[in-house]
Design an enzyme around this catalytic site. Structure first.
Site, PDB file in Angstrom:
ATOM      1  N   HIS A 185       0.799  -1.230   0.000  1.00 53.60           N
ATOM      2  CA  HIS A 185       0.000   0.000   0.000  1.00 53.60           C
ATOM      3  C   HIS A 185       0.832   1.280   0.000  1.00 53.60           C
ATOM      4  CE1 HIS A 185      -4.122  -1.556   0.574  1.00 53.60           C
ATOM      5  NE2 HIS A 185      -3.564  -2.510   1.277  1.00 53.60           N
ATOM      6  N   LYS A 216      -9.090  13.492   4.146  1.00 53.83           N
ATOM      7  CA  LYS A 216      -8.209  12.330   4.222  1.00 53.83           C
ATOM      8  C   LYS A 216      -7.224  12.539   5.364  1.00 53.83           C
ATOM      9  CE  LYS A 216      -7.115  13.019  -0.063  1.00 53.83           C
ATOM     10  NZ  LYS A 216      -7.141  11.796  -0.839  1.00 53.83           N
ATOM     11  N   ARG A 217      -6.459  11.495   5.653  1.00 54.54           N
ATOM     12  CA  ARG A 217      -5.434  11.584   6.693  1.00 54.54           C
ATOM     13  C   ARG A 217      -4.516  12.769   6.403  1.00 54.54           C
ATOM     14  NH1 ARG A 217      -0.529   8.580   6.661  1.00 54.54           N
ATOM     15  NH2 ARG A 217      -1.343   7.473   4.844  1.00 54.54           N
ATOM     16  N   LYS A 272       0.157  14.242   1.113  1.00 53.54           N
ATOM     17  CA  LYS A 272      -1.212  14.445   0.633  1.00 53.54           C
ATOM     18  C   LYS A 272      -1.494  15.925   0.360  1.00 53.54           C
ATOM     19  CE  LYS A 272      -2.941  10.261   2.890  1.00 53.54           C
ATOM     20  NZ  LYS A 272      -3.451   9.504   1.733  1.00 53.54           N
ATOM     21  N   THR A 300      -8.954   5.872  -2.236  1.00 49.26           N
ATOM     22  CA  THR A 300     -10.327   5.401  -2.425  1.00 49.26           C
ATOM     23  C   THR A 300     -11.309   6.533  -2.165  1.00 49.26           C
ATOM     24  OG1 THR A 300     -10.286   4.526  -0.150  1.00 49.26           O
ATOM     25  CG2 THR A 300      -9.890   2.961  -1.946  1.00 49.26           C
ATOM     26  N   LYS A 317     -14.991   7.440  -4.017  1.00 49.94           N
ATOM     27  CA  LYS A 317     -16.262   7.702  -3.334  1.00 49.94           C
ATOM     28  C   LYS A 317     -16.828   9.064  -3.751  1.00 49.94           C
ATOM     29  CE  LYS A 317     -14.292   5.156   0.501  1.00 49.94           C
ATOM     30  NZ  LYS A 317     -13.423   5.329   1.663  1.00 49.94           N
TER      31      LYS A 317
END
Length: 836
Positions: free
Chosen positions: A367, A558-559, A564, A668, A672
């Site tokens: 991952h 998100k985290r 990110k 993901t 969504k």
């Protein structure tokens, strides 16, 4: 079916309502022990959950009996995280009892939606990894694949996030405080898990050397089962979570001597093992506990798997034909040496036979492309805690490296790089290497991620095993993320697609022509607005901030992590703020926008926490300035979890997926959001590339460097962020505001680490390099938003073309290419999909 009626929303017969109501009231009295006159919302939730569980169990038993009768191959999914979320609404929808429950409660003067809010969230995961595991168990059940999820039943899941003066604080999330009505405790399913001790050898009567692991400390692993229904509940699978129990619960002698704490010390120390998800491993004790957790759950899981196999099969040769075990990331990698230990030390197989069986059973999902995220553990810790496993790892390594030397004579550098034991920074066990060598298949989770695995972190292994690395792009379950989370959209598509679309998302392709239908676009926008109004009410309730539901809802959830690039988003907000303050053409062309962020930072990750603080400090200035009134708001919603995601995602107009290219494995959340009608602004990273191929690049807002360009910039001497800043006045102004303390009350040191990381420390994640292109992409967003008809058309096409990213498709790919299993009891409506 009427267009406004989503699946599961048809009027139920009165006799079914009466039967359901009777069961509900019986549970209220006999299980909860309450009279209607004194019940609370929590009481009604518990009675309702027990009622639904009764119905679910009947389906579960039928499904399990069918699995045993058919002697089908089972898939076991080992994951340290299962981000299950709430179960009530999901179970009602998948079993078809939603409207029966809603009407039954209404007859009693109760509201199902209000009662569902009483359910605590099973936050047994940190983000995408754990949520993916939950989606996969759901998809296996929908597809009729016999599956088991194995993990840990943490007393406290992911921490509860609170914000104090803009700073994240962590509180324990005791989700089990009021019990879990969905689970079945199995005190009869208990396995001993051993640690420490030493290993002795002896020669048995046949002249074979046997290894005995002696003088160990023992903790008991007790099973807790939670049934997971697929769509229609034709197959109900199981998530089995292990709780740590002491082998010696209570020392009566110490208690009678007055040592009251000492009498239960052994119990407390043992049960700490399943107390918390991801204990802080910055201390030696924390590292020890984390490694214990990883061994604890794989040991119990493998003992359970082999017990089940042996109870129905006589020959070990059948093992790979009846058992497939998927390792979700490196956390379960100890399953490889543990399987070898059990097969050899308990079941008396020789090495070659044990290794042949073990390798054919295991497969491993990677991952991450970040080398620092690939787990390693000190050899010294293994020597103390798991001495028998270290012996087995050494022997796997010896045989493996012997083969490498035979194939590549003289290449000792290669030998060193692929060894299961790293020597660079002290001797350490490389968990990803164990998983790779011990598996017959290794998969990435997006096409670009898989290709980068072959050229970066696993380049040497790809050279050794060119056929072992395969791609399995992630997916999400449409049951939870549309049918449950977005009932308005589910109602809109009803009548245009087959009613069994939750089990076959390709049905949404039928919506493509409707993107040209003006009336349908109008109804689509009305559904989106209703979802935005619901979220706006939530924001006002939680944060006391009013937002304009007619504005563009720009979502980044998100985290929190530097790669990110939530920081890039904030820099963009500051630039937009400056444009509004300055006025002029750029300000005039800006769409009214509400920028919404949510996510948790790891407790010890200071830079991520500082980004959260910056978001709040910028928001405080921007939201209070009259120049931004109705034009720009910056919102951070605390304690992001599955339940909150179910409210944010259906309301999103724009989805920010802006990680540095080559760092996000898949994502993901991007799926969504697109599935719920958000357009994506993003880099060519993770699954974004494949999503754009499906929905059309013209319906995407791409920007930024490619992964190849990122690697080129990171070469020494190839990139100086100060040159980029000097050439971009807008970026220079934004960074100067950080430096001057504009958002920190004149405190120039508060955000110094963030400023320095961009300006003086190389800008590793290339925010400055991508800033201009990011702002240009946002300008294109503004332009498209001004034409709501075209925006709606593109949003509908996003919804219609996301069928490939159903987790059902991903699981079928695993089933065919890795697990070698076939659907046993698929959900209705899957026939055509399974034959494709």
């Amino acid at each position: 079916m009427d267009e406004s009626t989503p699946f599961g929303a048809s009027e139920p017969p009165s006799r079914e309502i009466d039967s359901f109501k009777r069961r509900l009231l019986e549970h209220l009295v006999h299980t909860v022990g309450k009279d209607q006159a004194t019940t609370t919302g929590r009481d009604w939730y518990n009675a309702l959950a027990r009622t639904v569980r009764d119905l679910l169990v009947e389906m579960w038993m039928d499904s399990t009996r069918s699995t045993y009768r058919g002697d089908v191959k089972r898939v076991y999914y080992l994951s340290l995280e299962f981000l299950i979320g709430r179960s009530l609404m999901n179970n009602l929808l998948n079993t078809g009892f939603l409207e029966i429950a809603r009407k039954s409660l209404a007859d009693l003067g109760l509201d199902l939606d209000a009662i569902s809010e009483e359910e605590p969230e099973a936050a047994l995961g940190n983000g995408g990894l754990g949520r993916l595991a939950a989606c996969f168990i759901d998809s296996m059940a929908t597809l009729g694949i016999a599956g088991y999820g194995y993990g840990i039943r943490y007393d406290y899941g992911m921490f509860a996030q609170e914000i104090e003066d803009g700073w994240q604080t962590e509180l324990p999330d005791h989700w089990l405080y009021n019990g879990n009505p969905w689970e079945f405790s199995r005190p009869e399913v208990v396995y001993p898990v051993r640690f420490y001790g030493h290993v002795e050898s002896e020669v048995d009567a046949n002249g074979r050397v046997k290894y005995l692991w002696k003088d160990t400390e023992e903790i008991m692993a007790m099973a807790h089962d939670q049934p997971v229904p697929g769509f229609g509940a034709w197959t109900v699978n199981n998530t089995r979570l292990w709780a740590a129990k002491s082998s010696r619960v209570f020392d009566l002698k110490r208690f009678n001597q007055g040592d009251y704490l000492g009498s239960v010390r052994q119990q407390g120390e043992s049960e700490n093992l399943s107390r918390v998800l991801y204990p802080d491993d910055s201390t030696s004790m924390g590292k020890e506990l984390r490694l214990k957790q990883e061994y604890f759950f794989v040991c119990a899981a493998l003992k359970d798997i082999l017990r089940r196999f042996k109870s129905h099969h006589d020959t070990w040769a059948d093992l790979p034909h009846k058992v497939a075990i998927q390792l979700n990331d490196t956390h379960p990698s100890l399953a490889v040496p543990e399987m070898m230990r059990l097969l050899m030390d308990k079941y008396d197989l020789d090495w070659d036979d044990a290794w042949n069986l073990s390798r054919r059973v295991f497969s491993y999902t990677n991952h991450t492309l970040l080398p620092e995220a690939l787990e390693t553990w000190p050899v010294a810790l293994f020597e103390t805690m798991l001495p028998r496993h270290l012996m087995i790892i050494y022997e796997i390594n010896r045989r493996f490296l012997e083969d490498v030397r035979r194939r590549f004579p003289g290449d000792e550098a290669l030998v060193s790089r692929v060894s299961l034991i790293g020597e660079d920074h002290g001797r350490r066990v490389r968990m990803a290497h164990i998983a790779f060598v011990g598996s017959h298949a290794v998969n990435g989770v997006a096409r670009i991620h898989t290709e980068l695995m072959k050229t970066t972190i696993f380049a040497d292994f790809y050279k050794l095993f060119p056929d072992r690395i395969v791609n399995k792009t992630n997916g999400v379950t449409p049951r939870r993320w549309v049918n449950q989370a977005n009932r308005g959209l589910a109602g809109l598509v009803a009548g245009h697609v087959d009613e069994n679309w939750p089990a076959n998302l390709e049905e949404f392709r039928k919506l493509v022509p409707l993107s040209e239908d003006k009336a349908f676009r109008k109804r689509f926008l009305a559904v989106k607005l209703a979802n935005k109004q619901r979220l706006a009410r939530l924001i006002e309730s939680k944060l006391k901030i009013k937002v304009n539901a007619d504005s563009l809802f720009d979502v980044h959830v998100k985290r929190i992590h530097e790669y990110k690039r939530q920081l890039l988003n904030v820099l963009g907000v500051i630039a937009r703020y400056n444009r509004l303050k300055d006025g002029g053409k750029k300000a005039k062309n800006m769409a009214p926008r509400t920028v919404i962020l949510a996510g948790k930072a790891a407790p010890g990750y200071h830079m991520a926490k500082l980004i959260i603080k910056l978001i709040h400090d910028v928001g405080k200035v921007v939201n209070a300035d009259p120049a931004t009134n109705g034009r720009l708001k910056l919102i951070f919603l605390p304690n992001y979890n599955v339940a909150l995601a179910e409210k944010i995602i259906p309301a999103a107009d724009l989805s920010q997926q802006i990680s540095t290219a080559g760092t996000e494995a898949s994502g993901t959340g991007n799926m969504k959001l697109a599935l719920n009608g958000a357009l994506t602004i993003g880099t060519r990273d993770g699954a974004n590339i494949e999503m754009a191929e499906e929905v059309g690049e013209e319906n995407f807002f791409f920007f930024g460097l490619t992964s190849d360009e990122v690697m080129e910039r990171r070469e020494p001497g190839h990139y100086d962020p100060r040159q980029v800043i000097a050439s971009n006045p807008e970026l220079a102004r934004v960074l100067a505001m950080l430096d001057e303390g504009v958002f920190s009350g004149g405190d120039r040191e508060r955000f110094r680490p963030l400023y320095d990381s961009l300006v003086h420390h190389g800008d590793w994640y290339l925010l400055c390099a991508d800033f201009a292109d990011y702002m240009a992409a946002q300008d294109r967003v503004d332009k498209l938003w001004s034409d709501q008809e075209e925006w709606a058309q593109k949003a509908i096409l996003n919804v219609a073309r996301m069928g490939r990213f159903s987790s059902d498709v991903t699981i079928m790919d695993y089933a065919k290419d890795i697990w070698d299993v076939a659907p046993h009891r698929p959900a209705p409506g899957l026939g055509a999909a399974l034959s494709d």
